[in-house]
Design a protein around this motif. Structure first.
Motif, short mmCIF file in Angstrom:
data_model
loop_
_atom_site.label_atom_id
_atom_site.label_comp_id
_atom_site.label_asym_id
_atom_site.label_seq_id
_atom_site.Cartn_x
_atom_site.Cartn_y
_atom_site.Cartn_z
N UNK A 109 0.85 -1.20 0.00
CA UNK A 109 0.00 0.00 0.00
C UNK A 109 0.88 1.25 0.00
N UNK A 110 0.56 2.17 -0.90
CA UNK A 110 1.24 3.46 -0.96
C UNK A 110 0.29 4.51 -0.39
N UNK A 111 0.71 5.20 0.67
CA UNK A 111 -0.19 6.13 1.37
C UNK A 111 0.13 7.58 1.00
N UNK A 112 -0.84 8.26 0.39
CA UNK A 112 -0.59 9.61 -0.11
C UNK A 112 -1.12 10.72 0.81
N UNK A 131 3.63 -1.25 4.01
CA UNK A 131 3.04 0.10 3.88
C UNK A 131 4.13 1.08 3.54
N UNK A 132 3.93 1.84 2.50
CA UNK A 132 4.94 2.83 2.10
C UNK A 132 4.36 4.23 2.25
N UNK A 133 5.07 5.07 2.99
CA UNK A 133 4.64 6.46 3.13
C UNK A 133 5.02 7.21 1.86
N UNK A 158 8.65 8.75 -2.10
CA UNK A 158 8.16 7.47 -1.60
C UNK A 158 9.21 6.88 -0.67
N UNK A 159 8.77 6.35 0.46
CA UNK A 159 9.78 5.84 1.40
C UNK A 159 10.49 4.64 0.79
N UNK A 196 12.03 9.87 5.08
CA UNK A 196 10.60 10.17 4.95
C UNK A 196 10.04 10.89 6.17
N UNK A 197 10.55 10.53 7.37
CA UNK A 197 9.98 11.17 8.56
C UNK A 197 10.16 12.69 8.44
#
Ligand SMILES: NC(=O)C1=CN([C@@H]2O[C@H](COP(=O)(O)OP(=O)(O)OC[C@H]3O[C@@H](n4cnc5c(N)ncnc54)[C@H](OP(=O)(O)O)[C@@H]3O)[C@@H](O)[C@H]2O)C=CC1
Ligand SMILES: CC(C)(CO)C(=O)C(=O)O
Length: 321
Positions: A109-112, A131-133, A158-159, A196-197
């Protein structure tokens, strides 16, 4: 073969689905309503930009447990989650669980989403799904159920690693490369990031300043700094939020304030997503933006009077609309 399933056919979901479909990617759009999925299936997605209109065709269905159960997936699938933070509830998580159940190990899942909170929520409920941020600075506005206007181009980060550290093996790396390739082919400036953070915090800072103030003053992004009282409120809210987020782990960023002004300039014609929600009488992402900043402050023993005030005003404001 890889498939991309976009969950949520709002501004960002329609933009991603249309551009990916235009690049020849196998795309399916999951909508909330049967009506919208039928419209998309029959008439396609209308993508509007300065060059005019293009109609792109993608498969579509509505996110109902029966529909999801009937849809068994065998191939590698990326789910692009394009709903607002407040839509990530038990029912949506059940649908994501069902969507990924038939091909465990093959779905990611890519979370936008803007804001914070969603990744922890999803990781707790779907521990086996990578899960990818993602952070996107694309600007999109939904014009109607099957039409989206691409307002501003931006970056998509994308992380590099799955948020919940699931399945970060060779198979995942290959799938991530395929996703990047498809996104780039579709015209997105997509890159992997190992910080990403920090990127999520920087986007949160931009949203914590621009979103509530544009919603309160009912102005487009570009107009926000064009008044000295609004500008000083922006500066004060930026300064409070910057202090809280750097304490929480965001790296010092000397140009942070100028970056907020630059986003206002670059997205001058945008109606922020929070103002759009307030105008439409929809719930907003305030809890995942300023509300989340206030929670971080409390955890760190810091005061957050302006973020508290933004949360209270927007919550009351959107309830009374
Ligand atoms: N728009 C933009 O330019 C940008 C947005 N973002 C972020 O992207 C995310 C999405 O934003 P945006 O596209 O603007 O939001 P929209 O409100 O335009 O779209 C959200 C979509 O999710 C759908 N949805 C809600 N619940 C469900 C459900 N249970 N099943 C299926 N679909 C559902 C909604 O359906 P319905 O309409 O039927 O209720 C709607 O179409 C947000 O977190 C936002 O902050 C980030 C950068 C830029
Ligand atoms: C960057 C900004 C403020 C652009 O409108 C945005 O992300 C939003 O509206 O939510």
């Amino acid at each position: 073969m890889m498939r991309i399933e976009v969950v949520g056919a709002g501004a960002i979901g329609l933009l991603f689905a249309a551009r990916l479909a235009g690049a020849g990617v196998d795309v399916k759009v999951w909508t909330r309503t049967q009506r919208q999925s039928e419209l998309i299936r029959k008439q396609g997605i209308s993508l509007l930009n300065e060059a005019g209109e293009a109609v792109l065709h993608a498969d579509s269905d509505w996110l109902h447990p029966d529909r999801v159960m009937a849809h068994r997936q065998e191939e590698r699938t990326w789910i692009v989650l394009a709903v607002k933070q407040q839509a990530i509830d038990a029912e949506l998580i059940d649908s994501l669980r069902a969507l990924t159940a038939s091909n465990v190990g093959e779905s990611s899942i890519l979370c936008l989403q803007n804001g914070i909170g969603h990744l922890d929520k999803l990781a707790a409920e779907l521990p086996w799904v990578p899960l990818y941020a993602a952070v996107t600075t694309e600007g999109a506005k939904r014009e109607d159920e099957r039409s989206v206007r691409h307002i501003g181009t931006g970056m998509l980060w994308i992380s590099e690693k799955a948020q919940n550290l699931v399945a970060t093996g060779e198979k995942s790396d290959k799938a991530q490369k395929m996703l990047l390739k498809s996104l780039r082919k579709a015209g997105f400036e997509a890159s992997l990031s190992n910080e990403m953070e920090n990127r999520i915090f920087q986007k949160l800072l931009v949203n914590a300043v621009i979103n509530p103030l544009t919603a309160i003053f009912d102005v487009a992004n570009g107009e926000l700094p064009n008044d000295k009282n609004r500008l000083s409120l922006m500066e004060a809210l930026h300064s409070e939020t910057y202090g809280i987020l750097t304490e929480a782990g965001m790296k010092d960023h000397a140009d942070s304030w100028n970056n907020v002004l630059e986003v206002c300039r670059r997205t001058a014609a945008n109606v922020s997503s929070m103002l759009a929600d307030v105008r439409a009488g929809h719930p907003t992402e305030i809890d995942a933006i300023n509300g989340a900043v206030s929670k971080l402050a409390a955890k760190q023993g810091m005061a957050s009077p302006l973020n508290d005030a933004m949360t209270a005003i927007i919550t009351t404001y959107s309830r009374s609309k």
